[in-house]
Scaffold this active site. Structure first.
Site, PDB file in Angstrom:
ATOM      1  N   LEU A  42       8.171  -1.775 -11.480  1.00 17.49           N
ATOM      2  CA  LEU A  42       7.924  -0.634 -12.362  1.00 17.49           C
ATOM      3  C   LEU A  42       6.484  -0.139 -12.267  1.00 17.49           C
ATOM      4  O   LEU A  42       5.854   0.207 -13.260  1.00 17.49           O
ATOM      5  CB  LEU A  42       8.258  -0.994 -13.820  1.00 17.49           C
ATOM      6  CG  LEU A  42       9.710  -1.386 -14.108  1.00 17.49           C
ATOM      7  CD1 LEU A  42       9.879  -1.781 -15.562  1.00 17.49           C
ATOM      8  CD2 LEU A  42      10.656  -0.250 -13.757  1.00 17.49           C
ATOM      9  N   CYS A  43       5.958  -0.125 -11.042  1.00 13.74           N
ATOM     10  CA  CYS A  43       4.596   0.372 -10.818  1.00 13.74           C
ATOM     11  C   CYS A  43       4.553   1.301  -9.609  1.00 13.74           C
ATOM     12  O   CYS A  43       3.604   1.271  -8.823  1.00 13.74           O
ATOM     13  CB  CYS A  43       3.602  -0.770 -10.675  1.00 13.74           C
ATOM     14  SG  CYS A  43       4.107  -2.089  -9.544  1.00 13.74           S
ATOM     15  N   GLY A  44       5.615   2.074  -9.449  1.00 11.02           N
ATOM     16  CA  GLY A  44       5.645   3.054  -8.375  1.00 11.02           C
ATOM     17  C   GLY A  44       5.682   2.403  -7.005  1.00 11.02           C
ATOM     18  O   GLY A  44       6.360   1.400  -6.781  1.00 11.02           O
TER      19      GLY A  44
END
Length: 295
Positions: A88-90
């Site tokens: 969930l951090c690109g």
């Protein structure tokens, strides 16, 4: 056209997701401030230590004879890949993995075909990615971010240094994300071992012209500085990656929150249209029934 119940359920689901992404953005922002302070404080120290090592070791025979400067034919390679423990951090983790794979394919394809490229994973995502691709992965220090401290990172650095001196690896390289700002992270690939002497600039030349008095001795100072510099190099890379991770997650969650807002607007529009269509249909049925009774 979906039913009203289906649209309502989707609105509730997207609204819950938006609340989660907002909360994750706030958490990432709080962690980013601390991580950013840590790396800002570390950078001057690491830079000064590197300058000091270059100044002291310039022209020193003991520095040239250091086991950490031993250049050997490249047969075995260790890539230290710094990623995060969570997603969930690109594209934060993907970019590091891609950079490491590109480096291996361009520079160490022969060694990889022989199975002589090993990955030291700092961060679970990198370890999982390279394990899936069939690489030899050292997961001994994969949980370093659970309790991020210099002591934990120093253990990883010492393990790599000892392996290089023992001849287990001929080259050790480091791949990580350098923190620039909240929205920008730069993937860096650095050679950790053997140590490469950097060309001196004008400032370094002026500094090296200064006469130093060594206490206890030049040999002991250099022997202490080189291992310490290598440990600080890895620790700085981990701190850079830590700050980059929180910046990337903050940006990704902010974008996800915006996307959820746009989706909610569309769903509410669909809901209103569906509701209006249902009302119109009911009116038509009532009118039709009334006309049928009248006839």
């Amino acid at each position: 056209m979906p039913s009203l119940k289906e649209v309502r359920n989707r609105i509730v689901s997207v609204n819950s997701t938006q609340q989660i992404t907002k909360a994750m953005k706030m958490v990432a922002a709080a962690k980013l401030r601390r991580a950013q302070d840590n790396i800002i404080q570390m950078r001057p120290y690491a830079q000064k230590l590197s300058e000091m090592l270059g100044t002291v070791s310039a022209g020193a025979d003991v520095a040239a004879e250091s086991p950490y400067k031993a250049v050997r034919p490249v047969e075995r390679v260790l890539m230290i890949v710094v990623t995060s423990d969570r997603g969930l951090c690109g594209a934060f983790n993907t970019n590091v993995v891609k950079a490491a794979l590109t480096r291996i394919s361009e520079q160490y394809a022969t060694q990889q075909s022989r199975g002589n490229v090993e990955i030291m994973a700092i961060g679970k995502k990198g370890g999982e990615a390279f394990t899936r691709r069939g690489f030899k992965v050292n997961n001994q220090f994969v949980d370093s971010f659970l309790n991020l401290s210099f002591a934990n990172v120093r253990a990883a650095a010492e393990s790599a240094m000892e392996s290089f001196v023992a001849g287990r690896y001929d080259v050790i390289e480091l791949v990580y994300n350098e923190f620039k700002n909240v929205a920008t992270q730069i993937v860096r690939t650095e050679q950790m071992l053997p140590i490469v002497s950097k060309p001196a600039d004008a400032t370094a030349t002026t500094a090296s012209a200064v006469n130093y008095a060594f206490e206890p001795s030049e040999e002991e100072i250099i022997a202490e500085l080189i291992p310490k510099s290598l440990k600080i190099q890895l620790y700085k890379a981990v701190l850079e990656s830590n700050a980059s991770e929180h910046g990337a997650r903050m940006t990704a969650m902010d974008k996800a929150t915006e996307n959820a807002g746009e989706l909610l607007k569309e769903l509410r529009l669909v809901y209103n249209r569906t509701r209006q269509a249902a009302i119109t249909k009911e009116i038509l049925e009532i009118v039709g029934g009334a006309e049928a009774l009248a006839n």
